[in-house]
Enzyme design. Structure first.
Site, mmCIF file in Angstrom:
data_model
loop_
_atom_site.group_PDB
_atom_site.id
_atom_site.type_symbol
_atom_site.label_atom_id
_atom_site.label_comp_id
_atom_site.label_asym_id
_atom_site.label_seq_id
_atom_site.Cartn_x
_atom_site.Cartn_y
_atom_site.Cartn_z
ATOM 1 N N ASP A 78 4.519 1.500 -1.030
ATOM 2 C CA ASP A 78 5.299 1.485 -2.213
ATOM 3 C C ASP A 78 4.620 0.666 -3.430
ATOM 4 O OD1 ASP A 78 7.267 1.745 -4.198
ATOM 5 O OD2 ASP A 78 8.766 0.355 -3.399
ATOM 6 N N GLY A 102 0.889 -1.247 0.039
ATOM 7 C CA GLY A 102 0.022 -0.042 0.084
ATOM 8 C C GLY A 102 0.723 1.218 -0.141
ATOM 9 N N THR A 136 0.396 2.112 8.594
ATOM 10 C CA THR A 136 -0.044 3.329 9.289
ATOM 11 C C THR A 136 0.468 3.693 10.364
ATOM 12 O OG1 THR A 136 -2.447 2.458 8.690
ATOM 13 C CG2 THR A 136 -2.247 4.273 10.206
ATOM 14 N N SER A 184 -9.081 -6.304 -0.558
ATOM 15 C CA SER A 184 -9.275 -4.769 -0.609
ATOM 16 C C SER A 184 -10.775 -4.436 -0.736
ATOM 17 C CB SER A 184 -8.397 -3.969 -1.647
ATOM 18 O OG SER A 184 -8.905 -2.717 -1.800
ATOM 19 N N ASN A 230 -8.702 4.637 3.452
ATOM 20 C CA ASN A 230 -8.392 4.985 2.221
ATOM 21 C C ASN A 230 -9.413 4.227 1.364
ATOM 22 O OD1 ASN A 230 -7.077 2.693 0.266
ATOM 23 N ND2 ASN A 230 -6.604 1.985 2.164
ATOM 24 N N ARG A 231 -9.495 4.843 0.197
ATOM 25 C CA ARG A 231 -10.303 4.297 -0.788
ATOM 26 C C ARG A 231 -9.630 4.528 -2.199
ATOM 27 N NH1 ARG A 231 -14.332 8.300 0.965
ATOM 28 N NH2 ARG A 231 -14.099 10.227 -0.467
ATOM 29 N N MET A 232 -8.356 4.176 -2.191
ATOM 30 C CA MET A 232 -7.410 4.479 -3.236
ATOM 31 C C MET A 232 -7.664 3.807 -4.661
ATOM 32 S SD MET A 232 -5.149 6.484 -1.664
ATOM 33 C CE MET A 232 -3.533 6.833 -3.002
ATOM 34 N N LYS A 272 -3.769 -12.788 0.942
ATOM 35 C CA LYS A 272 -4.200 -12.111 1.892
ATOM 36 C C LYS A 272 -5.719 -11.806 2.199
ATOM 37 C CE LYS A 272 -2.875 -7.191 3.620
ATOM 38 N NZ LYS A 272 -2.158 -6.187 3.308
ATOM 39 N N THR A 324 -0.295 -2.569 -3.945
ATOM 40 C CA THR A 324 -0.801 -3.719 -4.843
ATOM 41 C C THR A 324 -0.743 -3.278 -6.355
ATOM 42 O OG1 THR A 324 -2.495 -4.501 -3.264
ATOM 43 C CG2 THR A 324 -3.012 -4.905 -5.533
ATOM 44 N N PHE A 344 -6.441 0.760 -5.884
ATOM 45 C CA PHE A 344 -5.168 0.019 -6.761
ATOM 46 C C PHE A 344 -4.691 0.943 -7.691
ATOM 47 C CE2 PHE A 344 -6.693 -4.637 -5.895
ATOM 48 C CZ PHE A 344 -6.371 -4.402 -4.599
ATOM 49 N N ASN A 356 -11.700 -1.767 -2.015
ATOM 50 C CA ASN A 356 -11.899 -0.616 -2.913
ATOM 51 C C ASN A 356 -11.870 -0.761 -4.289
ATOM 52 O OD1 ASN A 356 -11.780 1.276 -0.583
ATOM 53 N ND2 ASN A 356 -9.664 0.854 -0.521
ATOM 54 N N THR A 357 -11.920 -2.042 -4.646
ATOM 55 C CA THR A 357 -12.104 -2.587 -6.169
ATOM 56 C C THR A 357 -13.402 -3.452 -5.963
ATOM 57 O OG1 THR A 357 -9.905 -2.631 -6.488
ATOM 58 C CG2 THR A 357 -11.331 -4.003 -8.019
ATOM 59 N N GLY A 376 -3.116 -2.547 12.887
ATOM 60 C CA GLY A 376 -3.006 -2.077 13.967
ATOM 61 C C GLY A 376 -1.930 -2.205 14.907
ATOM 62 N N ASN A 409 -6.068 -7.228 6.072
ATOM 63 C CA ASN A 409 -6.269 -6.157 5.172
ATOM 64 C C ASN A 409 -7.088 -5.032 6.169
ATOM 65 O OD1 ASN A 409 -6.307 -4.362 2.874
ATOM 66 N ND2 ASN A 409 -6.152 -5.960 1.465
#
Length: 350
Positions: free
Chosen positions: A70, A68, A313, A181, A116-118, A219, A91, A120, A183-184, A291, A248
């Protein structure tokens, strides 16, 4: 000093802008051989009591950077020079994609968390492979985390993952299939065993065919029901995977849309780790993430059965030398408990 800089300066700027600037700075550092080696000598884990071997790969320390940060394999050497025992890039998806609309990264400073809601966002597998082929100036264990391209329909997901794996598996120290994730759209559906089985089988064929046989992990999300965690664990053992990364980000929160990471995830991540250890014992390598803030968290995950621990984080709130500090403190703790190696602590309370 870092806490003051973060409070008075960094938190006033857009979170993603700070992230991009940080990655760019580390990418420059990664191209400065002398400085990179000096930092590696000063801050990377070198203490022999910290060495860990997992799925045939030797790690200088058990604490690494989660996927997440790099996303494009731009700065792994610089990250390792600052004290991480391994770096999981990605990812990465088979095809380049911009990710979700901005804003898409939010700090929750009071909770020491991030949403986050990047989606990918990355330059694609071919670009990441090109960077991974560069000669490494300092030793670094690099895992590669792969995911589904957003525009690819679920019915074609297996072929999409396989395309990414073919590019990246030969260049990775280990490969991770990310099906967790939030977010996809539709991605977490792939955690269902009937969909996960053909996906992992196909990617494993690619990983097994590389010259050194690339270890393969999956994962999973913290939001899986306990029985689904068990089902994935059984499938991983059945297929001969090398490990599971748990967990995740979570969608169980009341903030912005997206995945929550950081302190609020600590309890559930540890619960999932303990459940996995009870289910699979030492038949799989377990990697715990979620965490993790300090050496106490790393120690607790090791005792509960994790061979490797990851954070991300916590780095935002802990400062640039966070991982180096944790590794030094961990080495002292290992000796204080009369152990000759950190591996002797793994699973002691499982």
């Amino acid at each position: 000093m870092y806490r003051l800089v973060f409070t008075q300066v960094l938190r006033r700027f857009d979170a993603e802008a700070v992230h991009r600037l940080t990655v760019s700075g580390l990418a420059v550092l990664a191209r400065l051989p002398l400085l990179k080696r000096l930092l590696h000598r000063a801050f990377a884990p070198h203490d022999p009591v910290l060495r860990v071997t997992a799925f045939g790969v030797h790690f200088p320390g058990p604490f690494g950077l989660a996927a997440g940060f790099d996303k494009d394999a731009a700065c792994a050497e610089a990250v390792a020079a600052l004290g991480f025992g391994h770096v999981e890039v990605g990812t990465v998806t088979a095809h380049a994609q911009p990710g979700n609309p901005r804003p898409r990264l939010f700090r929750l400073v009071g909770e020491r968390a991030v949403i986050n809601r990047m989606g990918f966002n990355n330059d694609g597998a071919r670009a990441a492979a090109r960077r991974l082929r560069r000669t490494r100036g300092v030793p670094v264990v690099v895992g590669v985390n792969i995911g589904k391209t957003k525009v690819v329909p679920e019915a074609e997901a297996v072929a999409d993952y396989v395309a990414a794996a073919r590019e990246l598996a030969p260049l990775a120290d280990y490969l991770v299939v990310n099906v967790s994730s939030p977010n996809t759209p539709g991605l977490r559906n792939l955690q269902a065993v009937e969909l996960l089985r053909p996906l992992l089988t196909a990617v494993k064929e690619v990983a097994d065919a590389t010259p050194r046989r690339t270890p393969l992990l999956v994962k999973i999300a913290p939001d899986l029901a306990d029985e689904d965690v068990d089902a994935v664990a059984e499938l991983a053992v059945e297929l001969g995977l090398d490990g599971i990364i748990a967990t995740n980000t979570t969608i169980r929160h009341g903030g912005e849309t997206g995945g929550l990471s950081g302190r609020p995830l600590k309890r559930r991540s540890l619960e999932v780790l303990r459940r996995l250890r009870a289910k699979v014992g030492d038949r799989l390598t377990l990697v715990s993430v979620g965490g993790v803030e300090d050496v106490d968290d790393v120690w607790e995950r090791l005792l509960a059965g994790a061979t490797l621990v990851q954070g991300y984080t916590g780095w935002i709130y802990g400062g640039p030398l966070w991982a180096s500090r944790i590794h030094r403190q961990l080495a002292r703790r290992v000796r204080r408990h009369g152990l000759s190696s950190v591996t002797e602590a793994i699973g002691r309370t499982a």
